[in-house]
Write a protein that holds these residues in place. Structure first.
Motif, mmCIF file in Angstrom:
data_model
loop_
_atom_site.group_PDB
_atom_site.id
_atom_site.type_symbol
_atom_site.label_atom_id
_atom_site.label_comp_id
_atom_site.label_asym_id
_atom_site.label_seq_id
_atom_site.Cartn_x
_atom_site.Cartn_y
_atom_site.Cartn_z
ATOM 1 N N ILE A 1 32.398 -14.207 -8.927
ATOM 2 C CA ILE A 1 30.978 -14.560 -8.844
ATOM 3 C C ILE A 1 30.848 -16.039 -8.502
ATOM 4 C CG2 ILE A 1 28.817 -14.674 -10.130
ATOM 5 C CD1 ILE A 1 29.963 -12.403 -11.930
ATOM 6 N N GLN A 2 30.032 -16.330 -7.480
ATOM 7 C CA GLN A 2 29.776 -17.707 -7.072
ATOM 8 C C GLN A 2 28.292 -18.012 -7.243
ATOM 9 O OE1 GLN A 2 32.134 -19.935 -6.099
ATOM 10 N NE2 GLN A 2 33.597 -18.331 -6.604
ATOM 11 N N PRO A 3 27.962 -19.171 -7.827
ATOM 12 C CA PRO A 3 26.538 -19.532 -7.949
ATOM 13 C C PRO A 3 25.976 -20.013 -6.616
ATOM 14 C CG PRO A 3 27.923 -21.254 -8.884
ATOM 15 C CD PRO A 3 28.843 -20.139 -8.465
ATOM 16 N N LEU A 4 24.704 -19.742 -6.407
ATOM 17 C CA LEU A 4 23.939 -20.235 -5.261
ATOM 18 C C LEU A 4 22.677 -20.876 -5.809
ATOM 19 C CD1 LEU A 4 24.017 -16.994 -3.060
ATOM 20 C CD2 LEU A 4 25.410 -19.037 -2.706
ATOM 21 N N GLU A 5 21.954 -21.603 -4.973
ATOM 22 C CA GLU A 5 20.671 -22.122 -5.413
ATOM 23 C C GLU A 5 19.711 -20.943 -5.559
ATOM 24 O OE1 GLU A 5 17.276 -25.157 -3.834
ATOM 25 O OE2 GLU A 5 19.359 -25.580 -3.326
ATOM 26 N N SER A 6 19.234 -20.706 -6.755
ATOM 27 C CA SER A 6 18.346 -19.583 -7.096
ATOM 28 C C SER A 6 19.010 -18.227 -6.897
ATOM 29 C CB SER A 6 17.050 -19.630 -6.298
ATOM 30 O OG SER A 6 16.334 -20.787 -6.614
ATOM 31 N N GLY A 7 20.343 -18.180 -6.931
ATOM 32 C CA GLY A 7 21.000 -16.897 -6.729
ATOM 33 C C GLY A 7 22.469 -16.919 -7.090
ATOM 34 N N SER A 8 23.121 -15.846 -6.702
ATOM 35 C CA SER A 8 24.527 -15.651 -6.997
ATOM 36 C C SER A 8 25.118 -14.724 -5.939
ATOM 37 C CB SER A 8 24.662 -15.014 -8.389
ATOM 38 O OG SER A 8 25.990 -14.653 -8.660
ATOM 39 N N THR A 9 26.386 -14.921 -5.632
ATOM 40 C CA THR A 9 27.093 -14.034 -4.703
ATOM 41 C C THR A 9 28.297 -13.437 -5.415
ATOM 42 O OG1 THR A 9 26.466 -15.312 -2.760
ATOM 43 C CG2 THR A 9 28.388 -13.914 -2.536
ATOM 44 N N VAL A 10 28.513 -12.156 -5.196
ATOM 45 C CA VAL A 10 29.696 -11.512 -5.734
ATOM 46 C C VAL A 10 30.596 -11.104 -4.572
ATOM 47 C CG1 VAL A 10 28.743 -9.160 -5.796
ATOM 48 C CG2 VAL A 10 30.552 -9.779 -7.384
ATOM 49 N N SER A 11 31.904 -11.303 -4.739
ATOM 50 C CA SER A 11 32.897 -10.835 -3.771
ATOM 51 C C SER A 11 33.489 -9.551 -4.337
ATOM 52 C CB SER A 11 34.002 -11.872 -3.583
ATOM 53 O OG SER A 11 33.470 -13.056 -3.065
ATOM 54 N N TYR A 12 33.381 -8.473 -3.566
ATOM 55 C CA TYR A 12 33.788 -7.155 -4.060
ATOM 56 C C TYR A 12 34.624 -6.449 -3.002
ATOM 57 C CZ TYR A 12 33.559 -2.570 -6.180
ATOM 58 O OH TYR A 12 33.894 -1.375 -6.733
ATOM 59 N N THR A 13 35.741 -5.854 -3.433
ATOM 60 C CA THR A 13 36.639 -5.154 -2.521
ATOM 61 C C THR A 13 36.888 -3.737 -3.019
ATOM 62 O OG1 THR A 13 37.748 -7.244 -2.037
ATOM 63 C CG2 THR A 13 38.887 -5.228 -1.366
ATOM 64 N N PRO A 14 36.381 -2.719 -2.314
ATOM 65 C CA PRO A 14 36.706 -1.333 -2.694
ATOM 66 C C PRO A 14 38.120 -0.992 -2.234
ATOM 67 C CG PRO A 14 35.190 -1.359 -0.831
ATOM 68 C CD PRO A 14 35.411 -2.784 -1.230
ATOM 69 N N HIS B 1 39.748 -1.823 1.213
ATOM 70 C CA HIS B 1 40.465 -3.099 1.230
ATOM 71 C C HIS B 1 39.728 -4.182 2.000
ATOM 72 C CE1 HIS B 1 43.681 -0.760 -0.497
ATOM 73 N NE2 HIS B 1 43.671 0.029 0.556
ATOM 74 N N GLU B 2 38.443 -3.978 2.296
ATOM 75 C CA GLU B 2 37.629 -4.983 2.985
ATOM 76 C C GLU B 2 36.712 -5.657 1.969
ATOM 77 O OE1 GLU B 2 34.227 -5.431 6.427
ATOM 78 O OE2 GLU B 2 34.642 -3.462 5.573
ATOM 79 N N GLU B 3 36.807 -6.981 1.872
ATOM 80 C CA GLU B 3 35.961 -7.726 0.948
ATOM 81 C C GLU B 3 34.552 -7.853 1.507
ATOM 82 O OE1 GLU B 3 37.158 -11.404 -1.448
ATOM 83 O OE2 GLU B 3 36.041 -12.233 0.258
ATOM 84 N N VAL B 4 33.560 -7.572 0.680
ATOM 85 C CA VAL B 4 32.165 -7.801 1.047
ATOM 86 C C VAL B 4 31.594 -8.835 0.081
ATOM 87 C CG1 VAL B 4 31.724 -5.558 2.107
ATOM 88 C CG2 VAL B 4 31.393 -5.811 -0.331
ATOM 89 N N ASN B 5 30.727 -9.682 0.603
ATOM 90 C CA ASN B 5 30.047 -10.687 -0.213
ATOM 91 C C ASN B 5 28.570 -10.327 -0.251
ATOM 92 O OD1 ASN B 5 32.282 -12.532 -0.763
ATOM 93 N ND2 ASN B 5 32.283 -12.800 1.443
ATOM 94 N N ILE B 6 28.084 -10.093 -1.458
ATOM 95 C CA ILE B 6 26.709 -9.634 -1.648
ATOM 96 C C ILE B 6 25.947 -10.698 -2.427
ATOM 97 C CG2 ILE B 6 25.257 -7.855 -2.672
ATOM 98 C CD1 ILE B 6 27.643 -5.923 -2.216
ATOM 99 N N ALA B 7 24.816 -11.118 -1.862
ATOM 100 C CA ALA B 7 24.015 -12.170 -2.481
ATOM 101 C C ALA B 7 22.828 -11.580 -3.232
ATOM 102 C CB ALA B 7 23.526 -13.153 -1.416
ATOM 103 N N CYS B 8 22.547 -12.157 -4.387
ATOM 104 C CA CYS B 8 21.411 -11.766 -5.224
ATOM 105 C C CYS B 8 20.567 -13.023 -5.434
ATOM 106 C CB CYS B 8 21.940 -11.237 -6.559
ATOM 107 S SG CYS B 8 20.681 -10.828 -7.786
#
Length: 127
Positions: free
Chosen positions: A42-55, A6-13
């Protein structure tokens, strides 16, 4: 990336591409299934993307895969991020004090296992 239930993690690519990526696709994969991550996570970034994921349960731990697309084409091999259960951290040990004076105390300790998450420590000193 360690995460508790139940903890959200934000992972950038981030990708190094020319021209820059226009869109990103994320999928989740565990030993039993593969599923696309919904666009609202999914959120856009400059030259990337971030996903918010909650197990939310044990089947929600696995691998997140990220692909970028630009005007030239699709990324062939995805960026790979492993999401694993975070555990209870171990306490610090081997603490020692040095350079003691009336106004200053220096304390050095060795951190225990971090449980899979970043740690910070607070020391309380009482007179």
């Amino acid at each position: 990336h360690g995460a508790a239930r139940h903890e959200e993690v934000n992972i950038a690519c981030y990708l190094d591409a020319h021209p820059p990526p226009m869109s990103f696709r994320w999928t989740f994969n565990n030993s039993g299934e593969s599923a696309d991550i919904p666009k609202e996570h999914i959120q856009p970034l400059e030259s990337g993307s971030t996903v918010s994921y909650t197990p939310n349960n044990e089947l929600d731990y696995g691998t997140l895969l990220c692909w970028g697309t630009n005007a030239v084409g699709h990324q062939r091999r995805p960026c790979v991020f492993h999401v694993f259960p975070a555990g209870k951290p171990d306490p610090v040990h081997n603490c020692s004090m040095y350079n003691l004076s009336v106004e200053v105390v220096h304390v050095r300790c060795v951190a225990g296992f971090d449980g899979g998450l970043p740690q910070t420590f607070i020391l309380e000193l009482y007179q």
